[in-house]
Design a protein around this motif. Sequence first.
Motif, short mmCIF file in Angstrom:
data_model
loop_
_atom_site.label_atom_id
_atom_site.label_comp_id
_atom_site.label_asym_id
_atom_site.label_seq_id
_atom_site.Cartn_x
_atom_site.Cartn_y
_atom_site.Cartn_z
N ALA A 49 1.31 -1.23 -0.10
CA ALA A 49 -0.17 -0.09 0.56
C ALA A 49 0.88 1.57 -0.35
CB ALA A 49 -1.01 -0.03 1.24
N ILE A 50 1.83 1.54 0.94
CA ILE A 50 2.80 2.45 0.66
C ILE A 50 3.39 2.55 -0.29
CG2 ILE A 50 5.30 3.52 1.49
CD1 ILE A 50 4.32 1.85 4.43
N LYS A 51 3.72 1.43 -1.12
CA LYS A 51 4.69 1.49 -2.26
C LYS A 51 3.23 1.46 -3.81
CE LYS A 51 8.13 -1.36 -1.21
NZ LYS A 51 8.85 -3.17 -1.67
N ALA A 52 2.34 1.92 -3.55
CA ALA A 52 1.13 1.76 -4.50
C ALA A 52 -0.08 2.02 -4.42
CB ALA A 52 1.42 0.72 -5.34
N GLN A 53 0.61 3.12 -3.56
CA GLN A 53 -1.12 4.29 -3.33
C GLN A 53 -0.70 5.11 -4.52
OE1 GLN A 53 -4.25 3.78 -2.44
NE2 GLN A 53 -3.83 1.95 -1.87
N ILE A 54 -0.19 5.90 -4.18
CA ILE A 54 0.37 7.21 -4.86
C ILE A 54 0.48 6.69 -6.08
CG2 ILE A 54 1.88 9.80 -5.17
CD1 ILE A 54 0.54 10.16 -2.39
N LEU A 82 -0.96 23.53 -4.82
CA LEU A 82 0.03 23.31 -4.28
C LEU A 82 -0.47 22.03 -2.54
CD1 LEU A 82 2.82 22.64 -4.07
CD2 LEU A 82 3.62 25.31 -3.50
N ASP A 83 -1.49 23.10 -2.15
CA ASP A 83 -1.87 22.89 -1.18
C ASP A 83 -2.90 22.12 -0.82
OD1 ASP A 83 -1.50 25.28 0.08
OD2 ASP A 83 -3.31 26.53 0.18
N LEU A 84 -3.12 21.79 -1.70
CA LEU A 84 -3.96 20.49 -2.12
C LEU A 84 -3.39 19.41 -2.14
CD1 LEU A 84 -7.72 21.30 -4.99
CD2 LEU A 84 -6.96 20.25 -2.12
N PHE A 85 -2.10 19.71 -3.46
CA PHE A 85 -1.22 18.36 -3.22
C PHE A 85 -0.83 17.92 -1.53
CE2 PHE A 85 3.28 17.12 -4.65
CZ PHE A 85 2.83 15.52 -4.74
N ALA A 86 0.16 18.67 -0.97
CA ALA A 86 0.71 18.39 -0.09
C ALA A 86 -0.65 18.05 0.95
CB ALA A 86 1.00 19.79 0.63
N ARG A 90 0.13 14.10 3.04
CA ARG A 90 -0.12 14.15 4.26
C ARG A 90 -0.78 12.63 4.24
NH1 ARG A 90 0.12 19.91 4.29
NH2 ARG A 90 -2.09 19.06 4.53
N GLN A 91 -2.17 12.74 3.40
CA GLN A 91 -3.01 11.87 4.10
C GLN A 91 -2.39 10.25 3.47
OE1 GLN A 91 -6.35 13.80 1.94
NE2 GLN A 91 -7.66 13.69 4.01
N GLN A 94 0.09 9.30 6.00
CA GLN A 94 -0.73 9.03 7.51
C GLN A 94 -1.51 7.43 7.07
OE1 GLN A 94 -3.27 11.57 9.14
NE2 GLN A 94 -4.87 10.19 10.55
N TYR A 95 -2.35 7.00 6.11
CA TYR A 95 -3.81 6.04 6.00
C TYR A 95 -2.54 5.17 5.60
CZ TYR A 95 -7.06 9.36 6.35
OH TYR A 95 -7.39 10.45 6.75
N SER A 96 -1.56 5.20 4.46
CA SER A 96 -1.11 4.35 4.35
C SER A 96 -0.28 3.11 5.75
CB SER A 96 0.25 4.23 3.43
OG SER A 96 -0.15 4.94 2.08
N GLN A 97 -0.55 4.04 6.38
CA GLN A 97 0.66 2.95 7.69
C GLN A 97 -1.11 2.13 8.87
OE1 GLN A 97 2.76 5.73 10.48
NE2 GLN A 97 3.91 6.11 8.64
N GLU A 98 -2.11 3.14 8.81
CA GLU A 98 -3.14 1.96 8.79
C GLU A 98 -4.06 1.22 7.97
OE1 GLU A 98 -6.06 5.55 10.30
OE2 GLU A 98 -4.08 6.57 11.01
N THR A 99 -4.36 -0.11 9.13
CA THR A 99 -4.97 -1.52 8.59
C THR A 99 -6.77 0.15 7.62
OG1 THR A 99 -4.04 -2.63 9.65
CG2 THR A 99 -5.87 -3.04 8.62
N PHE A 100 -6.94 0.12 8.56
CA PHE A 100 -8.46 0.33 8.34
C PHE A 100 -9.04 1.87 8.84
CE2 PHE A 100 -8.94 -3.86 9.38
CZ PHE A 100 -9.51 -4.65 8.66
N ILE A 101 -9.46 2.88 8.23
CA ILE A 101 -9.67 4.17 8.07
C ILE A 101 -11.36 4.25 7.85
CG2 ILE A 101 -8.03 4.86 7.49
CD1 ILE A 101 -9.12 6.13 4.96
#
Length: 212
Positions: A49-54, A82-86, A90-91, A94-101
């Motif tokens: 997930a960390i590698k593939a989400q973006i 740029l604000d939206l991209f930043a 961040r999201q 954060q979410y890549s480290q969580e199994t569920f949101i």
Amino acid sequence: QTWWFTLLVFILGVALLSIGIYKLLLRSKNRQYQKLQQKRRLAELELEAIKAQINPHFIYNCLNSIQYFNYKREYDLSRQYLDLFAKLIRQTMQYSQETFITLAEDIDYLENYLKLEKIRFKEKLKYSIVVGQGINTHRVIPSMLVQPYVENALKHGVAKIKNTGSIFINYQLNKDKELQITIEDNGPGLETGKTTSIKKALGLRLSGSRAT
């Protein structure tokens, strides 16, 4: 004879009891092993997930868009982008480290992603996200589950349309009260022979694995 018979029965009883205990312990170890295997698989999926989400191509497009807006002296649009991209970065971290949101967090992540793409596609893209009545947005789902499918719809659907493309995302409850997410676009659909390559996309494979 009675003494020997009693001893034999005792030995057989101990043997049967030992066999029963051994089988119970073996069964317990097998269950523990299966749980460890599931945890290991989950950890592997989270790493993917960390590698593939973006998608790296998506990041390149974002940076290229910011450069283009600055070149055109559209500084307000560049700042907004740029604000939206930043926020999206961040999201994702954060979410890549969580199994569920929560469903609300996932929808917010998806809306942020689509806002970025809307700025890039401009009038060529229209989208809507509909959450049906009775859906608890505090319920949890696998993190960033929907975004790879939406990205796929943009890449293989909307991007191929000369006029205005549209994406419709619908969250509803089916008759069994299960969450059902539908993603529709007005693109031309997959070409024959391209289905295999699409199925191999890491983001889609990851989301499918995590959903099941």
